[in-house]
Design a protein around this motif. Structure first.
Motif, PDB file in Angstrom:
ATOM      1  N   GLN A   9       7.905  11.243  23.015  1.00 51.70           N
ATOM      2  CA  GLN A   9       7.999  11.648  21.622  1.00 51.70           C
ATOM      3  C   GLN A   9       8.180  13.159  21.545  1.00 51.70           C
ATOM      4  OE1 GLN A   9       4.877  10.174  19.141  1.00 51.70           O
ATOM      5  NE2 GLN A   9       5.136   8.070  19.797  1.00 51.70           N
ATOM      6  N   PHE A  11       7.513  16.568  19.934  1.00 51.29           N
ATOM      7  CA  PHE A  11       6.493  17.154  19.077  1.00 51.29           C
ATOM      8  C   PHE A  11       6.976  18.427  18.398  1.00 51.29           C
ATOM      9  CE2 PHE A  11       2.479  14.910  19.285  1.00 51.29           C
ATOM     10  CZ  PHE A  11       2.726  14.002  20.283  1.00 51.29           C
ATOM     11  N   ALA A  57       1.444  11.836   6.942  1.00 54.27           N
ATOM     12  CA  ALA A  57       0.977  10.449   7.065  1.00 54.27           C
ATOM     13  C   ALA A  57       0.100  10.301   8.303  1.00 54.27           C
ATOM     14  CB  ALA A  57       2.177   9.496   7.122  1.00 54.27           C
ATOM     15  N   GLY A  62      -5.359   9.939  10.630  1.00 55.21           N
ATOM     16  CA  GLY A  62      -6.375  10.538  11.504  1.00 55.21           C
ATOM     17  C   GLY A  62      -7.678  10.772  10.751  1.00 55.21           C
TER      18      GLY A  62
ATOM     19  N   ALA B  43       5.057   4.880   4.545  1.00 61.33           N
ATOM     20  CA  ALA B  43       5.003   6.012   5.475  1.00 61.33           C
ATOM     21  C   ALA B  43       3.760   5.920   6.357  1.00 61.33           C
ATOM     22  CB  ALA B  43       5.009   7.338   4.712  1.00 61.33           C
ATOM     23  N   LEU B  44       2.643   5.490   5.777  1.00 63.22           N
ATOM     24  CA  LEU B  44       1.415   5.335   6.566  1.00 63.22           C
ATOM     25  C   LEU B  44       1.570   4.223   7.593  1.00 63.22           C
ATOM     26  CD1 LEU B  44      -1.317   5.672   3.772  1.00 63.22           C
ATOM     27  CD2 LEU B  44      -0.806   7.308   5.579  1.00 63.22           C
ATOM     28  N   GLU B  46       4.316   3.275   9.039  1.00 67.36           N
ATOM     29  CA  GLU B  46       5.145   3.771  10.137  1.00 67.36           C
ATOM     30  C   GLU B  46       4.367   4.756  11.000  1.00 67.36           C
ATOM     31  OE1 GLU B  46       8.801   5.208   8.303  1.00 67.36           O
ATOM     32  OE2 GLU B  46       9.703   3.293   8.857  1.00 67.36           O
ATOM     33  N   ALA B  47       3.526   5.557  10.357  1.00 63.87           N
ATOM     34  CA  ALA B  47       2.713   6.509  11.124  1.00 63.87           C
ATOM     35  C   ALA B  47       1.768   5.765  12.066  1.00 63.87           C
ATOM     36  CB  ALA B  47       1.916   7.403  10.175  1.00 63.87           C
ATOM     37  N   ARG B  50       3.312   5.138  15.411  1.00 65.68           N
ATOM     38  CA  ARG B  50       3.602   6.275  16.295  1.00 65.68           C
ATOM     39  C   ARG B  50       2.307   6.621  17.034  1.00 65.68           C
ATOM     40  NH1 ARG B  50       6.625   7.777  11.617  1.00 65.68           N
ATOM     41  NH2 ARG B  50       4.958   9.105  10.837  1.00 65.68           N
ATOM     42  N   THR B  51       2.045   5.878  18.063  1.00 67.89           N
ATOM     43  CA  THR B  51       0.725   5.915  18.704  1.00 67.89           C
ATOM     44  C   THR B  51       0.371   7.296  19.252  1.00 67.89           C
ATOM     45  OG1 THR B  51       1.828   5.026  20.655  1.00 67.89           O
ATOM     46  CG2 THR B  51       0.640   3.483  19.283  1.00 67.89           C
ATOM     47  N   THR B  52       1.341   7.959  19.873  1.00 66.16           N
ATOM     48  CA  THR B  52       1.009   9.257  20.473  1.00 66.16           C
ATOM     49  C   THR B  52       0.618  10.270  19.401  1.00 66.16           C
ATOM     50  OG1 THR B  52       2.596   8.762  22.209  1.00 66.16           O
ATOM     51  CG2 THR B  52       1.833  11.027  22.055  1.00 66.16           C
ATOM     52  N   ARG B  53       1.437  10.331  18.370  1.00 69.12           N
ATOM     53  CA  ARG B  53       1.144  11.294  17.305  1.00 69.12           C
ATOM     54  C   ARG B  53      -0.146  10.943  16.579  1.00 69.12           C
ATOM     55  NH1 ARG B  53       5.257  14.749  16.154  1.00 69.12           N
ATOM     56  NH2 ARG B  53       7.355  14.155  16.768  1.00 69.12           N
ATOM     57  N   LEU B  54      -0.349   9.648  16.358  1.00 69.94           N
ATOM     58  CA  LEU B  54      -1.559   9.224  15.662  1.00 69.94           C
ATOM     59  C   LEU B  54      -2.786   9.573  16.493  1.00 69.94           C
ATOM     60  CD1 LEU B  54      -3.050   7.759  13.413  1.00 69.94           C
ATOM     61  CD2 LEU B  54      -2.653   5.612  14.625  1.00 69.94           C
ATOM     62  N   ALA B  56      -3.030  12.029  18.589  1.00 67.81           N
ATOM     63  CA  ALA B  56      -3.220  13.477  18.496  1.00 67.81           C
ATOM     64  C   ALA B  56      -3.882  13.837  17.173  1.00 67.81           C
ATOM     65  CB  ALA B  56      -1.871  14.189  18.627  1.00 67.81           C
ATOM     66  N   ALA B  57      -3.446  13.220  16.099  1.00 67.01           N
ATOM     67  CA  ALA B  57      -4.020  13.504  14.778  1.00 67.01           C
ATOM     68  C   ALA B  57      -5.481  13.075  14.727  1.00 67.01           C
ATOM     69  CB  ALA B  57      -3.214  12.790  13.688  1.00 67.01           C
ATOM     70  N   ALA B  58      -5.773  11.923  15.301  1.00 69.96           N
ATOM     71  CA  ALA B  58      -7.152  11.426  15.290  1.00 69.96           C
ATOM     72  C   ALA B  58      -8.060  12.329  16.128  1.00 69.96           C
ATOM     73  CB  ALA B  58      -7.201   9.994  15.816  1.00 69.96           C
ATOM     74  N   LEU B  75      -9.637   3.018  18.392  1.00 66.15           N
ATOM     75  CA  LEU B  75      -8.537   3.497  17.553  1.00 66.15           C
ATOM     76  C   LEU B  75      -7.360   2.538  17.677  1.00 66.15           C
ATOM     77  CD1 LEU B  75      -7.423   5.811  15.749  1.00 66.15           C
ATOM     78  CD2 LEU B  75      -6.494   6.818  17.832  1.00 66.15           C
ATOM     79  N   LEU B  80      -5.733   0.403  11.453  1.00 65.23           N
ATOM     80  CA  LEU B  80      -5.991   1.531  10.559  1.00 65.23           C
ATOM     81  C   LEU B  80      -5.049   1.482   9.363  1.00 65.23           C
ATOM     82  CD1 LEU B  80      -7.976   3.861  10.834  1.00 65.23           C
ATOM     83  CD2 LEU B  80      -6.198   5.188  11.923  1.00 65.23           C
ATOM     84  N   THR B  81      -3.822   1.110   9.618  1.00 63.85           N
ATOM     85  CA  THR B  81      -2.843   1.008   8.529  1.00 63.85           C
ATOM     86  C   THR B  81      -3.256  -0.077   7.544  1.00 63.85           C
ATOM     87  OG1 THR B  81      -1.127   1.659  10.081  1.00 63.85           O
ATOM     88  CG2 THR B  81      -0.421   0.721   8.009  1.00 63.85           C
TER      89      THR B  81
END
Lengths: 75, 153
Positions: A9, A11, A57, A62, B43-44, B46-47, B50-54, B56-58, B75, B80-81
């Protein structure tokens, strides 16, 4: 083990999107913060707007993950 | 109670309040972004994929709350969605028209299935009629304008 190029991905974040995220994060649950966000979004190109929506989103989920975790774990 | 630095836990009602507040913030965020609630839920969703980004956000959110990497325990993006959509759309609206659906979704907990007609009627009954009382003339009323020069000086 060479990890170069193994990422799946991208970033990379546009500078304008970064600035908006930084500003929003400082007042994220306030009416002022949302008004500023609204004004900033209107100045973005469609591609940058899409990038911002995707990042917000992910951040929102998160935050929900934290709330859900705190609600489930016992002291 | 957890030891210091391990992140605080939330009591049942407090956690529920936090989730409700989160859901309200999401609706406001959708408005600020110029999206409908339905679009934001999409949008949520789809988010959540996106496991990697999610992740990181978490982790970022977890670190900020003192939970750290423990946030990764359990997680699950799709789960979560699903929770997110249940919180935001807690009373799924039955209206077909997208504008009415959006209005009901943004209307908060009082709006929802079967409440649209009642809300519209109550809104009409509660509205005050416009005031037609004569107001005291303002100073600018005496100033001549090209289309209303008034009396010659």
């Amino acid at each position: 083990m060479n990890l170069r190029g193994k990422g799946t991905q991208d970033f990379a974040l546009d500078d304008a999107v970064k600035r908006i995220l930084v500003t929003w994060s400082q007042e994220r649950d306030s009416e002022v913060g949302r008004l500023n966000l609204q004004r900033a979004v209107q100045k973005l190109t469609p591609a940058k707007r899409q990038q911002l929506i995707e990042r917000l989103a992910e951040v929102s989920l998160g935050l929900l993950a934290v709330i859900d975790y705190q609600g489930h774990k016992e002291g | 109670m957890l030891a210091p630095g391990l992140g605080s836990c939330l009591d049942g009602p407090v956690a529920e309040d936090a989730k409700r507040q989160w859901a309200q913030n999401q609706k406001a965020l959708a408005r600020a972004l110029g999206l409908s609630v339905a679009q934001w839920m999409w949008a949520l969703e789809e988010a959540g994929e996106r496991t990697t980004r999610l992740t990181a956000a978490a982790i970022g959110s977890g670190m900020a709350k003192g939970i750290g990497m423990r946030i990764l325990d359990g997680l699950d993006g799709p789960k979560l969605t699903t929770l997110a959509k249940e919180l935001i759309d807690e009373r799924p609206v039955r209206a077909q028209h997208p504008l009415i659906r959006e209005a009901l979704r943004q209307g908060g907990p009082k709006a929802g299935a079967g409440r649209g007609r009642a809300l519209l009627k109550r809104g009409a009954e509660g509205a005050s009629p416009p005031s037609r009382a004569q107001e005291k003339p303002r100073p600018s009323a005496e100033e001549p304008t090209p289309d209303a020069p008034g009396d010659e000086p």
